[in-house]
Design a protein around this motif. Structure first.
Motif, PDB file in Angstrom:
ATOM      1  N   ILE A  41       0.913  -1.236   0.013  1.00  0.00           N
ATOM      2  CA  ILE A  41      -0.059  -0.125  -0.170  1.00  0.00           C
ATOM      3  C   ILE A  41       0.801   1.229   0.181  1.00  0.00           C
ATOM      4  O   ILE A  41       1.756   1.560   1.006  1.00  0.00           O
ATOM      5  CB  ILE A  41      -0.897   0.035   1.215  1.00  0.00           C
ATOM      6  CG1 ILE A  41      -1.894  -1.013   0.929  1.00  0.00           C
ATOM      7  CG2 ILE A  41      -1.849   1.419   1.284  1.00  0.00           C
ATOM      8  CD1 ILE A  41      -2.829  -1.415   2.473  1.00  0.00           C
ATOM      9  N   ALA A  42       0.620   2.034  -1.053  1.00  0.00           N
ATOM     10  CA  ALA A  42       1.726   3.130  -1.336  1.00  0.00           C
ATOM     11  C   ALA A  42       1.465   4.376   0.025  1.00  0.00           C
ATOM     12  O   ALA A  42       2.402   4.759   0.510  1.00  0.00           O
ATOM     13  CB  ALA A  42       1.253   3.792  -2.484  1.00  0.00           C
ATOM     14  N   ASP A  43       0.091   4.691  -0.010  1.00  0.00           N
ATOM     15  CA  ASP A  43      -0.041   5.707   1.023  1.00  0.00           C
ATOM     16  C   ASP A  43       0.130   5.502   2.506  1.00  0.00           C
ATOM     17  O   ASP A  43      -0.155   4.260   3.145  1.00  0.00           O
ATOM     18  CB  ASP A  43      -1.352   6.159   0.989  1.00  0.00           C
ATOM     19  CG  ASP A  43      -1.908   7.403   1.885  1.00  0.00           C
ATOM     20  OD1 ASP A  43      -1.673   8.414   1.341  1.00  0.00           O
ATOM     21  OD2 ASP A  43      -2.093   7.063   3.006  1.00  0.00           O
ATOM     22  N   GLU A  44       1.059   6.147   3.311  1.00  0.00           N
ATOM     23  CA  GLU A  44       1.531   5.870   4.648  1.00  0.00           C
ATOM     24  C   GLU A  44       0.489   5.420   5.593  1.00  0.00           C
ATOM     25  O   GLU A  44       0.552   4.845   6.253  1.00  0.00           O
ATOM     26  CB  GLU A  44       2.636   6.909   5.161  1.00  0.00           C
ATOM     27  CG  GLU A  44       3.567   6.471   6.197  1.00  0.00           C
ATOM     28  CD  GLU A  44       4.361   7.302   6.883  1.00  0.00           C
ATOM     29  OE1 GLU A  44       4.671   8.378   6.177  1.00  0.00           O
ATOM     30  OE2 GLU A  44       4.602   7.023   7.963  1.00  0.00           O
ATOM     31  N   ASN A  45      -0.407   6.588   5.533  1.00  0.00           N
ATOM     32  CA  ASN A  45      -1.537   6.500   6.580  1.00  0.00           C
ATOM     33  C   ASN A  45      -2.236   5.386   6.283  1.00  0.00           C
ATOM     34  O   ASN A  45      -2.609   4.367   7.168  1.00  0.00           O
ATOM     35  CB  ASN A  45      -2.454   7.733   6.407  1.00  0.00           C
ATOM     36  CG  ASN A  45      -1.853   8.725   7.343  1.00  0.00           C
ATOM     37  OD1 ASN A  45      -1.544   8.671   8.151  1.00  0.00           O
ATOM     38  ND2 ASN A  45      -2.098  10.055   6.678  1.00  0.00           N
ATOM     39  N   ASP A  46      -2.528   4.972   4.768  1.00  0.00           N
ATOM     40  CA  ASP A  46      -3.375   3.630   4.691  1.00  0.00           C
ATOM     41  C   ASP A  46      -2.701   2.440   5.044  1.00  0.00           C
ATOM     42  O   ASP A  46      -2.989   1.281   5.417  1.00  0.00           O
ATOM     43  CB  ASP A  46      -3.578   3.643   3.344  1.00  0.00           C
ATOM     44  CG  ASP A  46      -4.607   4.683   2.980  1.00  0.00           C
ATOM     45  OD1 ASP A  46      -5.469   5.482   3.772  1.00  0.00           O
ATOM     46  OD2 ASP A  46      -4.844   5.045   1.715  1.00  0.00           O
ATOM     47  N   ARG A  47      -1.291   2.475   4.854  1.00  0.00           N
ATOM     48  CA  ARG A  47      -0.378   1.222   5.086  1.00  0.00           C
ATOM     49  C   ARG A  47      -0.421   1.009   6.393  1.00  0.00           C
ATOM     50  O   ARG A  47      -0.510  -0.015   6.979  1.00  0.00           O
ATOM     51  CB  ARG A  47       0.979   1.638   4.863  1.00  0.00           C
ATOM     52  CG  ARG A  47       1.799   0.421   4.560  1.00  0.00           C
ATOM     53  CD  ARG A  47       3.298   0.452   4.116  1.00  0.00           C
ATOM     54  NE  ARG A  47       4.230   1.643   4.546  1.00  0.00           N
ATOM     55  CZ  ARG A  47       4.343   2.734   3.979  1.00  0.00           C
ATOM     56  NH1 ARG A  47       3.764   3.070   2.843  1.00  0.00           N
ATOM     57  NH2 ARG A  47       5.038   3.577   4.518  1.00  0.00           N
ATOM     58  N   SER A 102      -4.912   7.361  12.181  1.00  0.00           N
ATOM     59  CA  SER A 102      -5.925   7.831  11.323  1.00  0.00           C
ATOM     60  C   SER A 102      -7.310   7.289  11.502  1.00  0.00           C
ATOM     61  O   SER A 102      -7.245   6.290  12.266  1.00  0.00           O
ATOM     62  CB  SER A 102      -5.601   7.746   9.901  1.00  0.00           C
ATOM     63  OG  SER A 102      -5.354   6.374   9.562  1.00  0.00           O
ATOM     64  N   GLU A 126       2.446  16.558  10.858  1.00  0.00           N
ATOM     65  CA  GLU A 126       3.678  15.847  11.070  1.00  0.00           C
ATOM     66  C   GLU A 126       4.659  16.332  11.813  1.00  0.00           C
ATOM     67  O   GLU A 126       5.426  16.193  12.862  1.00  0.00           O
ATOM     68  CB  GLU A 126       4.233  15.454   9.762  1.00  0.00           C
ATOM     69  CG  GLU A 126       5.309  14.443   9.674  1.00  0.00           C
ATOM     70  CD  GLU A 126       4.737  13.106  10.107  1.00  0.00           C
ATOM     71  OE1 GLU A 126       3.741  12.562   9.875  1.00  0.00           O
ATOM     72  OE2 GLU A 126       5.788  12.564  10.854  1.00  0.00           O
TER      73      GLU A 126
END
Lengths: 477, 224
Positions: free
Chosen positions: A311-317, B17, B121
């Motif tokens: 998964i590319a997006d850090e938050n999603d990962r 998140s 951040e």
């Protein structure tokens, strides 16, 4: 330039246009209350010496923490009992209509409103519950509010609101057999994300939507909030009018004709412009299930648990890594191999008669997986009575499922219907958040068809995965 | 409602998140009929873990929460706002908020400021490198300051005005009482009324009884 349906509904309920950055004041046609988000609102009225402005546009029902067994006995949990008693005494004191436990019109507020014919096209509908978006299926502007707003509506029958942005969701093509409204909405949320709808009213359009029944449309609009949207809408049509007609509160005679004439104007103009447009092709849509801990973490049933590293997006990962840990899942595991402990059929998303019929048609004549628990909780007492009249209760009981009384039940686990830590459910409800169905519980969101097939096989499954051909139709009682 | 102009307090970095309202306050804690007494319920499931940020001494007295995107999604429960306020939070900063949560916060005097992701951040790094450091949030200037770092936050102009004035929505709306009454006078006759109540004929509802497998029965949880 033309206007969208959402904008028309807004205009038709505009009491005061806000100036200098102030919000518009919007009139509310129907306010539904339940025991959890209303006590502090009634208390606020009492402290300020205010009355309920429009008792005749207000209705209350008990649903969120009511038991689904032994409903003729006092509620065992003291705090739940106090909350339900508080709603009853507030309803009595302020003269608000209430449908209490044991009443044939008690049930989940979003099932009860449409069933009584109180939800119809062209309205504004609010409730202190985020799944109020359900009522948008009738072409009404319907949205969840917090307790301060509940008090505000009780006192003024209006809400100060800033206009929402509009998003068209075009669902084209024909939905394949075995795929349902639940799969459409899970696919939409997976596509736009849990924040994708923030600030928007979603209007579901296109061939696949037009062919859906009212109850299926309610399933779609119900989960608009899971994409972060304020509301979801479907323009009313003959299907809508047919559903409303003849219900207890449906208009009659000349009023019906006047209503239909107005309702027929409730559609987005051809030249209207949406702030955003999303396309989804229904014709290749498989049954969808969630693997993670938010409703956007869903995949077709034939897929495997995703690998967070990809998964590319850090938050999603990071969210995916946390989700797999919480869910006790390993990347690469085929979703169909995930073993389920409990199947929950019910909720304001999928607790209506068509949902029960769909599930019953799959399990009839089949055997429940050993060690698996299945709970069937009708969305309302009327749905339960209807199912009993059709003999569906016998199908569920013979299969070994628990046939419960109506309420929100395990959808949010406020009453005793909860998962144990690490217990895994396939649930027809709307949220797979951590601990939603019980502390440590693990939830996979599914359609009623997938829930039923899963109860047979014991692992996440669709009816097409069952060994013995096409499910038999349910015999009428 | 108290007027809100500036607040200074310990910043708490919450690197997550999609913090939904079921995480902020699980449903089992929603049974109170008052607006207070929810502080123990805040992040109840996470607080059982000793590594959780609010279990660390330096952050325990925090009043400015700095969270990941899509804070407050899910249920409309205003209890989420009451729990944050009861605990002692006055401000939540994130790059995106769920709409209903944001609306509820504004009604209760909890400031929700939208801060650009790169500034979130930066704030996280500052708060983590010096645990217990204070943040100043100026509603007047719409700025967040932590040491020598300052960034802006966004908030709706009207909500900002109401918070700064400490105004209550119902009183503001009741100034339009005449307009509401005039609107009611021209509503269509077909619009439904809940009273007098109409229903299908009443029918007895059979109470369901526990069967052999009741909730909580000890069926082993399967391995996956």
């Amino acid at each position: 330039m033309g206007t969208t349906l959402a904008e028309k509904l807004w205009q038709d309920h505009l009491v005061v246009k806000g100036e200098d950055g102030a919000p518009d004041l919007i009139y509310i046609d129907l306010h539904m209350c339940h025991e959890v988000t209303s006590p502090q609102a009634f208390e606020g009225l009492r402290l300020a010496g205010r009355d309920v402005r429009r008792k005749d546009l207000t209705i209350a029902t008990e649903d969120h923490n009511t038991p689904t067994l032994d409903i003729d006995r006092p509620i065992a949990d003291t705090t739940s009992r106090i909350q339900v008693d508080t709603l009853r005494s507030n309803a009595r004191e302020f003269g608000v209509r209430i449908h209490s436990l044991g009443d044939a019109d008690q049930g989940v507020v979003h099932v009860v409103g449409p069933q009584l014919g109180l939800t119809m096209p062209g309205m504004t509908v609010v409730c202190g519950d985020s799944h109020t978006s359900t009522h948008g299926a009738f072409g009404s502007l319907a949205f969840g509010i917090g307790t301060s707003e509940v008090e505000h509506v009780l006192a003024t029958q209006t809400l100060p609101l800033k206009p929402f942005k509009t998003m068209a969701i075009n669902v084209n093509g024909e939905l394949p057999e075995g795929s349902t409204a639940k799969d459409i909405i899970l696919a939409i949320i997976a596509k736009i994300g849990t924040g994708g709808g923030q600030g928007y009213v979603l209007e579901y359009r296109g061939e696949a939507i037009r062919k859906l029944s009212m109850e299926a449309r309610m399933t779609i609009c119900n989960m608009s909030i899971e994409a972060g949207a304020r509301a979801g809408l479907i323009a009313p049509d003959a299907t809508t009018f047919e559903y409303v007609k003849g219900r207890p509160h449906a208009p009659e005679g000349a009023e019906w004709d006047a209503a239909v004439e107005y309702w027929s104007t409730l559609k987005t103009d051809e030249d209207a412009v949406f702030d955003e447009t999303v396309e989804l092709n229904a014709s290749d849509l498989e049954p969808f299930v969630t693997w993670g801990t938010n409703p956007g973490q869903g995949l077709p049933l034939s897929a495997s648990v995703p690998n967070p590293a990809e998964i590319a997006d850090e938050n999603d990962r990071v969210a995916a890594e946390r989700a797999l840990e919480y869910m006790g899942l390993t990347a690469g595991t085929p979703l169909k191999e995930i073993a389920i402990d409990t199947v929950f059929l019910g909720s304001c998303t999928n607790g209506r008669i068509e949902d029960l019929r769909a599930a019953a048609s799959v399990i009839q004549g089949r055997t429940k997986a050993s060690g698996l628990r299945m709970m069937v909780v009708p969305g309302s007492a009327r749905v339960r009575l209807q199912a009993e009249a059709e003999g569906l209760d016998r199908v569920f009981k013979e299969f070994g499922a628990e046939w419960r009384n109506a309420g929100c039940s395990m959808c949010l686990g406020m009453n005793p219907d909860q998962l144990r830590p690490q217990e895994r459910s396939a649930s027809t409800s709307n949220r797979n958040f951590e601990g939603r169905q019980g502390k440590g519980g693990r939830t996979h969101l599914v359609s009623p068809l997938v829930a039923a097939a899963t109860a047979v096989r014991g692992t996440l499954s669709s009816p097409a995965d069952l060994d013995d051909a096409v499910p038999a139709a349910v015999d009428a009682a | 409602m108290d007027k809100f102009t500036t607040h200074t307090g310990i910043g708490v970095p919450l690197r997550r998140s999609n913090v939904d309202t079921d995480q902020i306050i699980p449903a089992v804690y929603l049974k109170r009929v008052t607006k207070t007494g929810f502080d123990d319920a805040l992040f109840a499931a996470w607080r059982g873990n000793e590594d959780f940020i609010l279990n660390q001494d330096a952050y325990k007295a925090g009043s400015v929460l700095v969270a990941g995107p899509d804070f407050g999604t899910g249920s409309s429960r205003e209890h989420a706002v009451w729990a944050l306020k009861d605990y002692g939070f006055r401000v939540v900063l994130a790059s995106r908020f769920a709409d209903i949560f944001r609306g509820n916060s504004g009604k209760q005097g909890l400031l929700t400021g939208v801060v650009a992701p790169e500034n979130i951040e930066q704030l996280w790094k500052l708060l983590e490198s010096e645990p217990g450091v204070e943040i100043t949030v100026s509603l007047e200037d719409r700025t967040v300051t932590c040491g020598s770092f300052t960034c802006e936050f966004e908030i709706d102009d009207y909500v900002r005005w109401r918070l700064m004035e400490g105004l209550d929505d119902i009183s503001l709306t009741l100034q339009h009482e005449d307009a509401i009454t005039a609107f009611e006078a021209k509503r269509d006759a077909w619009r439904p009324k809940t009273l007098p109540a109409k229903t299908l004929p009443p029918e007895p509802v059979e109470p369901a009884r526990p069967v052999e497998l009741t909730v909580g029965a000890q069926i082993p949880v399967r391995d996956n």
